[in-house]
Scaffold this active site. Sequence first.
Site, PDB file in Angstrom:
ATOM      1  N   ASN A   9       0.934  -1.198   0.007  1.00 60.33           N
ATOM      2  CA  ASN A   9      -0.045   0.051  -0.197  1.00 60.33           C
ATOM      3  C   ASN A   9       1.126   1.126   0.020  1.00 60.33           C
ATOM      4  O   ASN A   9       1.578   1.446   1.023  1.00 60.33           O
ATOM      5  CB  ASN A   9      -0.931   0.008   1.252  1.00 60.33           C
ATOM      6  CG  ASN A   9      -1.766   1.185   1.497  1.00 60.33           C
ATOM      7  OD1 ASN A   9      -1.677   1.976   0.543  1.00 60.33           O
ATOM      8  ND2 ASN A   9      -2.268   1.456   2.503  1.00 60.33           N
ATOM      9  N   LYS A  11       0.253   4.280  -0.188  1.00 65.29           N
ATOM     10  CA  LYS A  11      -0.507   5.651   0.379  1.00 65.29           C
ATOM     11  C   LYS A  11      -0.172   6.894  -0.375  1.00 65.29           C
ATOM     12  O   LYS A  11      -0.160   6.601  -1.719  1.00 65.29           O
ATOM     13  CB  LYS A  11       0.121   5.729   1.857  1.00 65.29           C
ATOM     14  CG  LYS A  11      -0.062   4.485   2.606  1.00 65.29           C
ATOM     15  CD  LYS A  11       0.185   4.670   4.039  1.00 65.29           C
ATOM     16  CE  LYS A  11      -0.098   3.278   4.672  1.00 65.29           C
ATOM     17  NZ  LYS A  11      -0.049   3.292   6.174  1.00 65.29           N
ATOM     18  N   HIS A  95      -9.394   1.487   5.084  1.00 68.22           N
ATOM     19  CA  HIS A  95      -7.957   1.642   5.734  1.00 68.22           C
ATOM     20  C   HIS A  95      -8.208   2.655   6.841  1.00 68.22           C
ATOM     21  O   HIS A  95      -8.890   3.198   6.839  1.00 68.22           O
ATOM     22  CB  HIS A  95      -7.004   1.991   4.986  1.00 68.22           C
ATOM     23  CG  HIS A  95      -5.731   2.060   5.231  1.00 68.22           C
ATOM     24  ND1 HIS A  95      -5.141   2.983   6.134  1.00 68.22           N
ATOM     25  CD2 HIS A  95      -4.697   1.009   5.143  1.00 68.22           C
ATOM     26  CE1 HIS A  95      -3.837   2.766   6.548  1.00 68.22           C
ATOM     27  NE2 HIS A  95      -3.454   1.472   6.053  1.00 68.22           N
ATOM     28  N   GLU A  97      -6.362   4.922   8.012  1.00 67.67           N
ATOM     29  CA  GLU A  97      -6.095   6.328   7.745  1.00 67.67           C
ATOM     30  C   GLU A  97      -7.447   6.866   7.072  1.00 67.67           C
ATOM     31  O   GLU A  97      -7.862   8.057   7.526  1.00 67.67           O
ATOM     32  CB  GLU A  97      -4.954   6.390   6.691  1.00 67.67           C
ATOM     33  CG  GLU A  97      -3.784   6.242   7.559  1.00 67.67           C
ATOM     34  CD  GLU A  97      -2.482   5.560   6.835  1.00 67.67           C
ATOM     35  OE1 GLU A  97      -2.373   5.717   5.663  1.00 67.67           O
ATOM     36  OE2 GLU A  97      -1.696   5.011   7.454  1.00 67.67           O
ATOM     37  N   GLU A 168      -5.031  -4.573  10.504  1.00 69.46           N
ATOM     38  CA  GLU A 168      -3.929  -3.670  10.984  1.00 69.46           C
ATOM     39  C   GLU A 168      -4.180  -2.893  12.166  1.00 69.46           C
ATOM     40  O   GLU A 168      -5.003  -1.884  12.129  1.00 69.46           O
ATOM     41  CB  GLU A 168      -3.878  -2.626   9.687  1.00 69.46           C
ATOM     42  CG  GLU A 168      -3.661  -3.192   8.478  1.00 69.46           C
ATOM     43  CD  GLU A 168      -3.051  -2.181   7.528  1.00 69.46           C
ATOM     44  OE1 GLU A 168      -1.840  -2.396   6.993  1.00 69.46           O
ATOM     45  OE2 GLU A 168      -3.832  -1.326   7.216  1.00 69.46           O
ATOM     46  N   GLY A 174       3.013   2.511  10.879  1.00 67.06           N
ATOM     47  CA  GLY A 174       4.248   3.500  10.656  1.00 67.06           C
ATOM     48  C   GLY A 174       4.852   3.979  11.981  1.00 67.06           C
ATOM     49  O   GLY A 174       5.465   5.030  11.969  1.00 67.06           O
ATOM     50  N   SER A 214       3.853  -2.153  10.352  1.00 66.72           N
ATOM     51  CA  SER A 214       5.364  -2.114  10.605  1.00 66.72           C
ATOM     52  C   SER A 214       5.752  -3.691   9.821  1.00 66.72           C
ATOM     53  O   SER A 214       6.867  -4.007  10.569  1.00 66.72           O
ATOM     54  CB  SER A 214       5.606  -1.863  11.801  1.00 66.72           C
ATOM     55  OG  SER A 214       5.261  -0.345  12.161  1.00 66.72           O
TER      56      SER A 214
HETATM   57  P1  13P Z   1       3.414   0.345   7.586  1.00 69.57           P
HETATM   58  O1  13P Z   1       3.967  -0.814   7.133  1.00 69.57           O
HETATM   59  O2  13P Z   1       4.164   1.562   7.090  1.00 69.57           O
HETATM   60  O3  13P Z   1       3.289   0.415   9.069  1.00 69.57           O
HETATM   61  O4  13P Z   1       2.101   0.737   7.057  1.00 69.57           O
HETATM   62  C1  13P Z   1       0.969  -0.574   7.180  1.00 69.57           C
HETATM   63  C2  13P Z   1      -0.419  -0.051   6.492  1.00 69.57           C
HETATM   64  O5  13P Z   1      -1.166   0.801   6.761  1.00 69.57           O
HETATM   65  C3  13P Z   1      -0.468  -0.592   5.222  1.00 69.57           C
HETATM   66  O6  13P Z   1      -1.799  -0.582   4.790  1.00 69.57           O
END
Ligand code: 13P
Length: 254
Positions: A9, A11, A95, A97, A168, A174, A214
């Site tokens: 992903n 982003k 997601h 976010e 997640e 992150g 992560s």
């Molecule tokens: P990270 O791998 O950067 O922690 O992000 C995970 C994520 O949100 C994947 O959709």
Amino acid sequence: MRTPFVVGNWKLNKTISEALALVTELKNQLGAVKGVAVGVAPTFVALNSVAKRLEGSSIATCSQDCFWENTGAFTGEVSAPMLADAGATWAIVGHSERRQFFGDTNESVGKKARAALAGGLGAIVCVGEMLAERDAGRTLDVVDAQLAGGLDGIDGAVAAQRVVIAYEPVWAIGTGRTATPAQAQEVHAHIRKRLVEKFGQATAQAVRIQYGGSVKPSNAEALMAEADIDGALVGGASLEAADFVAIVKAARPG
Ligand code: 13P
């Protein structure tokens, strides 16, 4: 047995030319990989270029979101048929976010998942608790509500083929703070139990449950070794070919 599915992903990262450079490397390095399904989720504007570059490979192009109506007066939105037309075969929905910053709710995530499936895409339905919810002992309740909303109205036969759940935990996204394999497995097993209740054993055993938060080359193998972890949704580590390739290879069974 479920074929693990690893999706990058991206982003809000990568211009079109940067996206093409990365997928060209992935195509070269993962062209012959066996036993694991792979996808990348670029921004909407890079999606068609990426899909075209990936033609002739088994790497899937995924969108990061999907609106629930097909056409109309919905400024700024992109629909499932349009994503399919651009070359996407999967849509990520719900997601954290999107839930945190853009108002997605359990109900709207369900609408998006149903729209993605109706439009011929697969749906990667994301769930996961915030740190305060985990600390309050509410992880499984939060995930239950997200699953109920996200999977509402979805048929078992469709789910078996084209639904993936991504667990997640928000506190692991992150932050460099990965859930331990045991912490993740506990929630994945709970999700599997809910899938059995909703769809029956055969479908529940067919649906893949990705872990995200992560994921890195150094922790991927231990996570993937857990019985109910069937791949990964990778953020930061999917932006570099070497790291993403290493994670994909760690997800291969055996
Ligand atoms: P990270 O791998 O950067 O922690 O992000 C995970 C994520 O949100 C994947 O959709």
